[in-house]
Design an enzyme around this catalytic site. Structure first.
Site, PDB file in Angstrom:
ATOM      1  N   ASP A 425      26.613  37.105  44.268  1.00 50.53           N
ATOM      2  CA  ASP A 425      27.911  37.067  43.613  1.00 50.53           C
ATOM      3  C   ASP A 425      27.990  35.881  42.659  1.00 50.53           C
ATOM      4  O   ASP A 425      27.577  34.761  43.002  1.00 50.53           O
ATOM      5  CB  ASP A 425      29.003  36.963  44.682  1.00 50.53           C
ATOM      6  CG  ASP A 425      30.392  37.028  44.106  1.00 50.53           C
ATOM      7  OD1 ASP A 425      30.753  38.083  43.556  1.00 50.53           O
ATOM      8  OD2 ASP A 425      31.114  36.015  44.203  1.00 50.53           O
ATOM      9  N   GLU A 481      24.660  39.049  39.865  1.00 47.97           N
ATOM     10  CA  GLU A 481      25.866  39.270  39.080  1.00 47.97           C
ATOM     11  C   GLU A 481      25.858  38.153  38.034  1.00 47.97           C
ATOM     12  O   GLU A 481      26.237  37.016  38.328  1.00 47.97           O
ATOM     13  CB  GLU A 481      27.121  39.200  39.944  1.00 47.97           C
ATOM     14  CG  GLU A 481      28.388  39.520  39.168  1.00 47.97           C
ATOM     15  CD  GLU A 481      29.651  39.369  39.996  1.00 47.97           C
ATOM     16  OE1 GLU A 481      30.565  40.196  39.844  1.00 47.97           O
ATOM     17  OE2 GLU A 481      29.728  38.415  40.800  1.00 47.97           O
TER      18      GLU A 481
END
Length: 771
Positions: A425, A481
């Site tokens: 993330d 990401e």
């Protein structure tokens, strides 16, 4: 009396240091604790090994007179008979060894460290069972505090107290009254049930770490990694609790790891070969607990992107809760992974190494902040927290201690838990320079352009280098990401060492724009269909380095994407301020759920269009009762499309397609239209299994009749047409009435043309022409 040592400092301070043994001793004189700095008695003592008592003599620190020994009382709590030894500085964490457990924890700026032990019952009462002070002379190597204990550790938990400066302006938050978690703890427990408050309504009751247990063995039954090529993955993003929490799932253990196990066969039926678990590390769903006046319930942190402990699984996602001090929950995660592998499904973890649940300077002291805040977090010169995560703090990923911690954590989840990869993330934070960046410290020598400020993006980030070249992590899936909330956007440019893939956010945005009929995206859409060579080919990467997605947990679901022009997040009590605003959605003519039949049909068509170009499911909260009615049409379509993709060699190429394999078309063969007004993209693809495939997308509001490529001796036959009602949207070989349905196309195909409705997509297969 044998004098072991003498102490002249305040008893409040030195009582825990009197003997590197089993407990924190409390001293009283004339019935009152001796705490003040003005009265500094001199003590001498020795241990009585038979009674486990402490024999003490005291002299008044002022006049030197010996105090009345009868008035001096030593509280001696009941002990479990631990034998305390020096211990080793590695490995970090609590590690079972022959005859006992070794404890080792990093804290470079603490002046003292105390190991706190709990029984389960004492933890419930917020009471420490025993404290063991660590002697900096014998129990510290470099900046690592360590101790080895022999004894009975059944159902025991632990934590640490660190003492040092409380000076936020210098980045230090030491508070000896706080018991903090070991960053390397394998299980962190307190509350056993999701959403249930602690004692007295406490959202943050004292947590503790599980001591390694001999009762935590797990039978992997010969489990081995599946090692699928990444080009073949069809990934299903899953929220463990949401996946089976609804009563319609009819699972025995709804909302848990075991609940997911009960539904793995559904995923296999759908054609999924990889699940990506949204955060399953320990987090506190009650961190923003407050009343929601709209629904009359309470708000919780549902997604879990706020990690408390990275080694520990989310205990309250398990049906076992805190039983066996959390080790039953660990085994439940292992059960999920083992059973997924049995069904040919890999498991990827969504990990959040960009920030923690400790927030900014106003946040709680839980673990990292209490151990060494200035090391674990990215700080400005006056102690302020950098906030590239948008969540209050930024993990100091490229600091030597922190990056080793991250690598150790990834290794643990691969070797002990058998996960197949990780989705990182806000991974761009892991490429930023750490606090007090020093190239000599990182690389061993100065480098050109060494004047870097904290948070500067690095071309060769040490952490990414370590992960990419780690021998244990070699071969696991690494997905970035590739952006953060500080404005760093690295899609197509993330440092990759040839092994990293990226969530392709540009693919998402372009596909959404084109499918809803926005002008100017036909060329970009074609690039997306080819694996985004404009982003990845120049850097030496392949199509599989692009993780293509249309919907994920951020922003709209696929159903929302075709139902709303604007977000309507009102029910959760956040006044529509939460959630992604940039959704590129289209409601197909009417806003919301209650719309005309024609709009409902168009929405279903659009969902099939999205899935056809993506062929991967992104469903956040699955309603199992809906599988039996209208949604079963879409379920069938998804199943058939994923199987079709898996059968086609040409749809999972190792490299970007060339003109020898792929030809672009427009309304007529070999005449593609890349103009700003074009809303039509078509291509034919040579496939070693299926022969030649023709795929076309018409995202105009107007129908069009297209001319098909001439193939003498062959005939185009329909397979998929998203404009047709189910089940004729996909003409599978076992479909009743399939021959009749195909015959209805005959007069068009005999003329080598095909009529396409607005907002539709098709797949045709080339077959030998019948005499």
């Amino acid at each position: 009396m044998e004098q072991l040592t003498t102490c002249t400092s305040s008893l409040l301070y030195y009582a825990p240091k009197l003997h590197s043994c089993r407990s924190s001793w409390r001293f009283h004189f004339n019935g009152s604790k001796i705490l003040d700095q003005t009265h500094k008695p001199t003590l001498s003592w020795r241990m009585n090994p038979n009674s486990q008592s402490l024999v003490v003599k005291a002299k008044d620190g002022g006049g030197g007179a010996e105090l009345d020994s009868a008035a001096l009382v030593v509280d001696t709590p009941k002990l479990r008979g631990f034998q305390v030894l020096k211990g080793n500085p590695t490995p970090f964490g609590a590690t079972a060894r022959e005859g006992g457990v070794n404890f080792a924890v990093y804290s470079g700026n603490a002046v003292s460290a105390t190991l706190c032990l709990f029984t389960l019952s004492d933890l419930e009462e917020n009471r420490v069972s025993e404290e063991i002070s660590l002697d900096p002379k014998t129990n510290k190597s470099g900046n690592v505090w360590h101790v080895f204990l022999k004894g009975d550790f059944d159902n025991m938990l632990y934590g640490y107290k660190f003492d040092g400066k409380l000076s936020p302006e210098k980045g230090h938050y030491y508070d000896y009254s706080r018991i903090v978690l070991d960053p390397y703890a394998k299980a962190v427990i307190r509350r056993g049930d999701f959403g249930t408050l602690g004692p007295d309504g406490d959202c943050w009751p004292q947590m503790a770490c599980a001591v390694p247990s001999s009762n935590s063995k797990f039978d992997w039954e010969g489990d081995l990694p599946l090692k699928y090529p990444q080009k073949d993955l069809i990934i299903y993003e899953m929220h463990v609790r949401g996946f089976t929490r609804h009563e319609s799932s009819r699972t025995e253990f709804p909302g848990t790891y075991r609940g997911v196990v009960e539904k793995l066969d559904h995923l296999k039926e759908l054609g999924i070969n990889c699940i990506e678990l949204m955060p399953c590390n320990e987090f506190n769903e009650l961190e923003y607990f407050s009343y929601n006046s709209v629904l009359g319930d309470y708000k919780v942190n549902y997604w879990g992107y706020s990690t408390v402990s990275y080694f520990s699984p989310m205990i309250r996602y398990s049906s076992a809760g805190v039983s066996n001090c959390g080790y039953d929950a660990i085994n439940e995660v292992k059960l999920l992974i083992r059973e997924a592998h049995k069904r040919g499904i890999e498991v990827i973890m969504d990990v959040v190494f960009n920030h923690t649940a400790e927030g900014n300077e106003n946040g709680p002291i839980l673990s990292f902040r209490g151990a060494d805040n200035s090391v674990y977090y990215m700080l400005a010169p006056k102690g302020e927290f950098y906030n590239y995560s948008g969540c209050g703090n930024t993990f100091n990923c490229n600091h030597p201690i922190v990056r080793q911690f991250i690598v150790d954590c990834l290794r643990y989840w691969v070797t002990e838990m058998h996960v197949d990869g990780f989705r990182f993330d806000l991974a761009s934070i892991m490429t930023r320079g750490s606090s007090l960046w020093d190239a000599v410290n990182v690389y061993g020598n100065p480098i050109e352009g060494d004047l870097l400020t904290t948070g500067t993006p690095l071309s060769s980030p040490p952490l990414i280098d370590m992960i990419s070249n780690d021998p244990i992590l070699r071969g696991v899936k690494l997905i970035a990401e590739a952006w953060d909330t500080g404005g760093l956007y690295q899609v197509g440019k993330f440092p990759h060492w040839g092994v990293w893939s990226e969530w392709n956010g540009k693919y998402r945005d372009i596909v959404r724009q084109f499918i809803k009929g926005t002008d100017g995206f036909s060329g970009a859409f074609a690039e997306c269909l080819c694996g985004s060579p404009n982003l990845y080919q120049e850097g030496g990467r392949k199509p599989w380095n692009s993780i293509n997605f249309v919907c994920a947990h951020d922003g709209f679901t696929l159903a929302d994407l075709v139902s709303y022009n604007k977000k309507h997040n009102l029910a959760n009590g956040e006044d529509n301020n939460d959630g992604e605003n940039h959704n590129n959605s289209w409601n197909c003519g009417q806003e919301g759920e209650f719309v005309s039949i024609s709009v409902k049909k168009l929405r279903k068509r659009q969902m099939r269009n999205f899935f056809l170009c993506l062929m991967v499911s992104q469903i956040n909260y699955f309603r199992w009762d809906k599988k039996e009615d209208s949604s079963s049409d879409f379920f069938r379509f998804c199943c058939l499309m994923t199987k079709f993709r898996q059968d086609c060699e040409s749809l999972g190429l190792h490299d970007f397609p060339t003109a020898e394999r792929l030809q672009w078309h427009g309304h007529a063969p070999r005449t593609p239209d890349w103009s700003e007004k074009s809303r039509f993209v078509a291509f034919s693809l040579m496939d070693s299994v299926k022969g030649e495939i023709y795929i076309a997308f018409n995202t105009s509001h107007l129908a069009v009749t297209i001319s098909l490529p001439e193939r003498p001796g062959h005939r185009w036959e329909p397979l998929v047409d998203t404009s047709k009602p189910a089940p004729y949207d996909f003409l599978s070989s076992d479909l009743p009435g399939r021959d009749i349905a195909i015959q209805q196309y005959a007069h068009f195909l005999d003329a080598n043309i095909y009529p396409m409705l607005s907002y539709s997509s098709i797949i045709l297969l080339l077959s030998p022409a019948e005499e």
